[in-house]
Scaffold this motif. Structure first.
Motif, mmCIF file in Angstrom:
data_model
loop_
_atom_site.group_PDB
_atom_site.id
_atom_site.type_symbol
_atom_site.label_atom_id
_atom_site.label_comp_id
_atom_site.label_asym_id
_atom_site.label_seq_id
_atom_site.Cartn_x
_atom_site.Cartn_y
_atom_site.Cartn_z
ATOM 1 N N LEU A 161 5.530 -5.359 -15.277
ATOM 2 C CA LEU A 161 6.872 -5.232 -14.985
ATOM 3 C C LEU A 161 7.124 -3.913 -14.254
ATOM 4 C CD1 LEU A 161 9.989 -5.878 -15.658
ATOM 5 C CD2 LEU A 161 9.684 -4.847 -17.988
ATOM 6 N N ALA A 162 6.525 -2.634 -14.879
ATOM 7 C CA ALA A 162 6.795 -1.476 -14.091
ATOM 8 C C ALA A 162 6.338 -1.658 -12.708
ATOM 9 C CB ALA A 162 5.692 -0.437 -14.754
ATOM 10 N N MET A 163 5.603 -2.019 -12.383
ATOM 11 C CA MET A 163 4.985 -2.138 -10.677
ATOM 12 C C MET A 163 6.128 -3.130 -9.999
ATOM 13 S SD MET A 163 0.824 -2.364 -10.852
ATOM 14 C CE MET A 163 0.749 -3.129 -12.240
ATOM 15 N N LEU A 164 6.573 -4.164 -10.697
ATOM 16 C CA LEU A 164 7.636 -4.928 -10.000
ATOM 17 C C LEU A 164 8.792 -4.324 -9.958
ATOM 18 C CD1 LEU A 164 6.462 -8.364 -11.915
ATOM 19 C CD2 LEU A 164 6.132 -7.941 -9.505
ATOM 20 N N LEU A 165 9.133 -3.714 -10.868
ATOM 21 C CA LEU A 165 10.587 -3.064 -10.993
ATOM 22 C C LEU A 165 10.557 -1.992 -9.695
ATOM 23 C CD1 LEU A 165 11.332 -2.007 -14.603
ATOM 24 C CD2 LEU A 165 12.240 -3.784 -13.313
ATOM 25 N N PHE A 166 9.387 -1.332 -9.536
ATOM 26 C CA PHE A 166 9.350 -0.203 -8.336
ATOM 27 C C PHE A 166 9.575 -1.108 -7.169
ATOM 28 C CE2 PHE A 166 7.741 2.209 -4.994
ATOM 29 C CZ PHE A 166 8.298 3.371 -5.342
ATOM 30 N N GLU A 167 8.789 -2.255 -6.977
ATOM 31 C CA GLU A 167 8.750 -3.111 -5.879
ATOM 32 C C GLU A 167 10.317 -3.865 -5.455
ATOM 33 O OE1 GLU A 167 5.824 -6.196 -6.140
ATOM 34 O OE2 GLU A 167 4.222 -4.926 -5.974
ATOM 35 N N ASP A 168 10.655 -4.156 -6.701
ATOM 36 C CA ASP A 168 12.303 -4.502 -6.492
ATOM 37 C C ASP A 168 13.119 -3.620 -6.005
ATOM 38 O OD1 ASP A 168 11.548 -7.135 -7.290
ATOM 39 O OD2 ASP A 168 11.975 -6.708 -9.301
ATOM 40 N N LEU A 169 13.044 -2.079 -6.445
ATOM 41 C CA LEU A 169 13.712 -1.153 -5.855
ATOM 42 C C LEU A 169 13.475 -0.948 -4.596
ATOM 43 C CD1 LEU A 169 13.682 1.219 -9.070
ATOM 44 C CD2 LEU A 169 15.574 0.035 -8.355
ATOM 45 N N ALA A 170 12.152 -0.700 -4.191
ATOM 46 C CA ALA A 170 11.747 -0.660 -2.935
ATOM 47 C C ALA A 170 12.171 -1.558 -1.919
ATOM 48 C CB ALA A 170 10.032 -0.401 -2.711
ATOM 49 N N LEU A 171 12.542 -2.923 -2.398
ATOM 50 C CA LEU A 171 13.042 -3.917 -1.471
ATOM 51 C C LEU A 171 14.239 -3.587 -0.715
ATOM 52 C CD1 LEU A 171 12.620 -7.045 -0.444
ATOM 53 C CD2 LEU A 171 13.802 -7.698 -2.608
ATOM 54 N N VAL A 172 15.023 -3.019 -1.252
ATOM 55 C CA VAL A 172 16.380 -2.534 -0.719
ATOM 56 C C VAL A 172 16.186 -1.703 0.541
ATOM 57 C CG1 VAL A 172 18.520 -1.613 -0.852
ATOM 58 C CG2 VAL A 172 17.644 -2.832 -2.763
ATOM 59 N N PRO A 173 15.605 -0.612 0.517
ATOM 60 C CA PRO A 173 15.259 0.258 1.628
ATOM 61 C C PRO A 173 14.307 -0.465 2.654
ATOM 62 C CG PRO A 173 14.134 1.113 -0.271
ATOM 63 C CD PRO A 173 15.113 -0.035 -0.816
ATOM 64 N N LEU A 174 13.358 -1.213 2.161
ATOM 65 C CA LEU A 174 12.498 -1.990 3.058
ATOM 66 C C LEU A 174 13.611 -3.205 4.062
ATOM 67 C CD1 LEU A 174 9.286 -2.552 1.026
ATOM 68 C CD2 LEU A 174 9.544 -1.147 2.889
ATOM 69 N N LEU A 175 14.306 -3.726 3.331
ATOM 70 C CA LEU A 175 14.880 -4.745 4.012
ATOM 71 C C LEU A 175 15.960 -4.016 4.917
ATOM 72 C CD1 LEU A 175 16.279 -7.253 1.237
ATOM 73 C CD2 LEU A 175 15.195 -7.862 3.882
ATOM 74 N N PHE A 176 16.308 -2.938 4.453
ATOM 75 C CA PHE A 176 17.324 -2.134 5.444
ATOM 76 C C PHE A 176 16.738 -1.484 6.637
ATOM 77 C CE2 PHE A 176 18.741 2.020 6.717
ATOM 78 C CZ PHE A 176 20.219 1.861 7.224
ATOM 79 N N VAL A 177 15.203 -1.166 6.435
ATOM 80 C CA VAL A 177 14.488 -0.721 7.743
ATOM 81 C C VAL A 177 14.052 -1.824 8.547
ATOM 82 C CG1 VAL A 177 12.166 0.245 8.401
ATOM 83 C CG2 VAL A 177 13.669 1.300 6.482
ATOM 84 N N PHE A 178 13.578 -2.991 7.775
ATOM 85 C CA PHE A 178 13.083 -4.200 8.498
ATOM 86 C C PHE A 178 14.289 -4.846 9.412
ATOM 87 C CE2 PHE A 178 9.059 -5.007 5.788
ATOM 88 C CZ PHE A 178 8.732 -3.440 6.117
ATOM 89 N N GLY A 179 15.193 -4.977 8.600
ATOM 90 C CA GLY A 179 16.362 -5.984 8.998
ATOM 91 C C GLY A 179 17.665 -5.304 9.909
#
Length: 596
Positions: A161-179
């Motif tokens: 859960l701890a690692m998935l929570l960080f990935e979920d938080l990181a998804l937002v800036p990654l989508l911003f950068v990629f998209g």
């Protein structure tokens, strides 16, 4: 009309609902994840499966999806609801409590995995930007699969859960950068950034101020439909707000989930939106399966297999190694490493966003989408291998994990009776959780410091979330004889060892509850009579000790009589059932015996 139906949205709906209603339950019966089922359905009904044969066999139109683009909006809605569900797990309190694991192990796992995967791809000829995009996308792990498998209370579940929570938080800036970053100039990025900051701040402020009142009004209606409508309205409005300023709509859904997670409504919201979330996410997974080309798989399967094995090995070693360095048991590290090794459904989102803006080539995205889909299908197998590895390298890990769990008492209904039970449990230092469907009652109890959850105990989904199997007891205090009896029968069959104590109106009601399976039933009329008798005896001068002893003896005597009454009432039904079974057995025997 016949031809129109075969190529219209009706036939597409037929395929999707058929998958949800027939195929997926069959997979569940075989203990196979529905995620795998939806992907396989997409592969079968897609253009590289049966869809490619419709020009020869027109009747296959009824079994295929003719227009993938037409269902893409529903697939996008599935992703929005998935991120909303992730947000419900991401309350600020939870993030603060797990900040060391989330921003320590979680950040290290994502960055190190992305660096190793991206570095390896760069060595195989990818450009630096393409390798970076693929590295972060493939470093993601599946929230939709991992959390249902591991849970959130076991050592493996907490680490995942701890690692998935960080990935979920990181998804937002990654989508911003990629998209966004790949298609916008620097000035455009700055504009999106400041507008996005204003919108996010506004959502947080408005959510804090108005969401509790909005959901309170919906809860007071006692209508699940209105509660569902309000939940979906909040998600859609938040998604539209972030999408309007150039951010990803799923960021709004994530924020909406986080805001609702701070309220007492989060469990009920999660329960009422679960069917829509599951179906919409299923549509997304079907569209992923439709992208997989069987001919491509057969022609490049060695490369796909090698690429997937490389991803699995890197992520398993990084995750397990970091957990071991942080002090986790070797069994927990091994099981979590294998469980988190596969790519994720968010990998597919990132690959799609990057391909749409030209950050990676479409052929590259197709290759890794196929690898990711295969990885998703074997995640349950990886979980099984992880458990086997954990038992082999650390046989006592499971015993240690179970030994630290302390059962709590669950109290259904929080009127005067439920509140008194909670007071006595607190008096003796026993943990408890109360559940009530009256939002005004819940709000006043929360203000008074009670541990209480808003929810409708008649919903099977809510019962499943309460984890009654690890509870020490269940107390039913509701003044609804039919609901109490129905709950008792259902829970007794699911949890034969659970202590169930129920409030009864009178001795006849108590007898029916004993017959239904309660451990103890407490009739209100009987207790009132005993308390009145105690007061009379004390007031006329009888010593307190003998009075209390006689009251206890009388209570036990009356309880035995009630239980005997329940057994006598059950016996005629049992006798009739035995007689019916006997007659059926004799009839069957006569049918099977040849005539003389």
């Amino acid at each position: 009309m016949h031809g129109e139906f075969g190529t219209s949205g009706f036939s597409d709906a037929l395929v999707i609902l058929g998958a949800a209603g027939i195929v997926i339950p069959a997979f569940a019966r075989l203990r196979i994840s529905p995620v795998i089922g939806f992907i396989l359905v997409g592969m079968i009904v897609g253009p590289s499966g049966l869809g490619g044969l419709t020009h020869e066999f027109s009747w296959l139109n009824y079994l295929t999806i003719s227009n993938r683009e037409a269902i893409d909006p529903f697939a996008e809605f599935g992703i929005i609801l998935l991120l909303f569900a992730i947000g419900l797990e991401l309350s600020f309190r939870r993030l603060v409590a797990m900040r060391k694991m989330v921003f320590g192990i979680g950040a290290a796992e994502l960055i190190l995995s992305a660096a190793l995967i991206g570095g390896a791809l760069a060595l195989f000829g990818h450009t630096a930007s393409s390798a970076a995009v693929l590295g972060f996308a493939l470093a993601m792990s599946s929230t939709a699969l991992v959390l249902p498998i591991a849970g959130t209370t076991s050592p493996v579940g907490k680490a995942a859960l701890a690692m998935l929570l960080f990935e979920d938080l990181a998804l937002v800036p990654l989508l911003f950068v990629f998209g966004t970053a790949a298609a916008a100039a620097a000035s455009g990025l700055i504009e999106v950034a400041w507008k996005g900051a204003i919108v996010i701040g506004g959502l947080l402020l408005i959510g804090r101020l108005f969401l509790p009142a909005l959901f309170a009004q919906a809860a007071r209606t006692k209508s699940p439909e209105i509660f569902l409508a309000v939940s979906l309205l909040v998600v859609i409005l938040a998604s539209i707000a972030t999408g309007a300023v150039g951010l990803s709509p799923i960021l709004g859904a994530l924020i909406a989930g986080v805001l609702i997670a701070e309220t007492e409504y989060h469990s009920e919201v999660e329960v009422v939106t679960a069917p829509f979330r599951g179906l919409a996410l299923g549509i997304f997974l079907i569209t992923i399966g439709m992208r997989i080309d069987f001919r491509l798989l057969t022609s490049i399967w060695p490369q796909l297999l090698l690429a997937l094995v490389g991803i699995l090995v890197v992520k398993a070693l990084v995750t397990g190694g970091l957990l071991r360095l942080s002090g986790s048991r070797v069994g927990v590290a091994a099981e979590t490493g294998l469980l988190m090794a596969s790519p994720s459904e968010t990998t597919l989102i990132l690959l799609g966003a990057a391909a749409a803006t030209g950050a990676i080539a479409q052929s590259t995205a197709t290759f890794w989408q196929a690898a990711t889909a295969i990885g998703l299908t074997i995640t349950p197998l990886l979980a099984m291998l992880g458990r086997l590895a954990a038992r082999r390298v650390d046989p006592h890990a499971l015993e240690a994990a179970e030994g630290g769990a302390e059962g709590r008492t669950i109290v259904f209904g929080f009127g005067r009776v439920g509140r008194m039970v909670a007071d006595m449990l607190e008096e003796h230092g026993r943990p408890y959780l109360a559940v009530d469907s009256d939002i005004d009652n819940v709000m006043s109890a929360r203000e008074a410091g009670y541990s209480i959850l808003f929810g409708d105990v008649a919903r099977t989904e809510l019962i499943e979330k309460l984890n009654l199997g690890s509870s020490s007891a269940l107390v039913l205090t509701m003044d609804d004889p039919v609901l109490v009896a129905r709950l008792t029968r259902r829970l007794r069959s699911s949890f034969p060892e659970l202590a169930i104590i129920a409030r009864a109106r009178d001795t006849d009601h108590a007898a029916k509850l004993y017959e239904a399976g309660v451990t103890d039933a407490v009739p209100e009329t009987l207790e009132a009579s005993l308390q009145l008798s105690e007061a009379v005896l004390v007031d006329i001068g009888v010593a307190m000790g003998p009075v209390i002893a006689s009251i206890h003896e009388k209570r036990s005597e009356l309880r035995s009589e009630i239980m005997a009454q329940a057994e006598m009432e059950a016996e005629p039904r049992l006798g009739r059932r035995r007689a019916r079974d006997s007659r059926q057995s004799v009839a069957g025997s006569n049918r099977s015996t040849p005539a003389a």
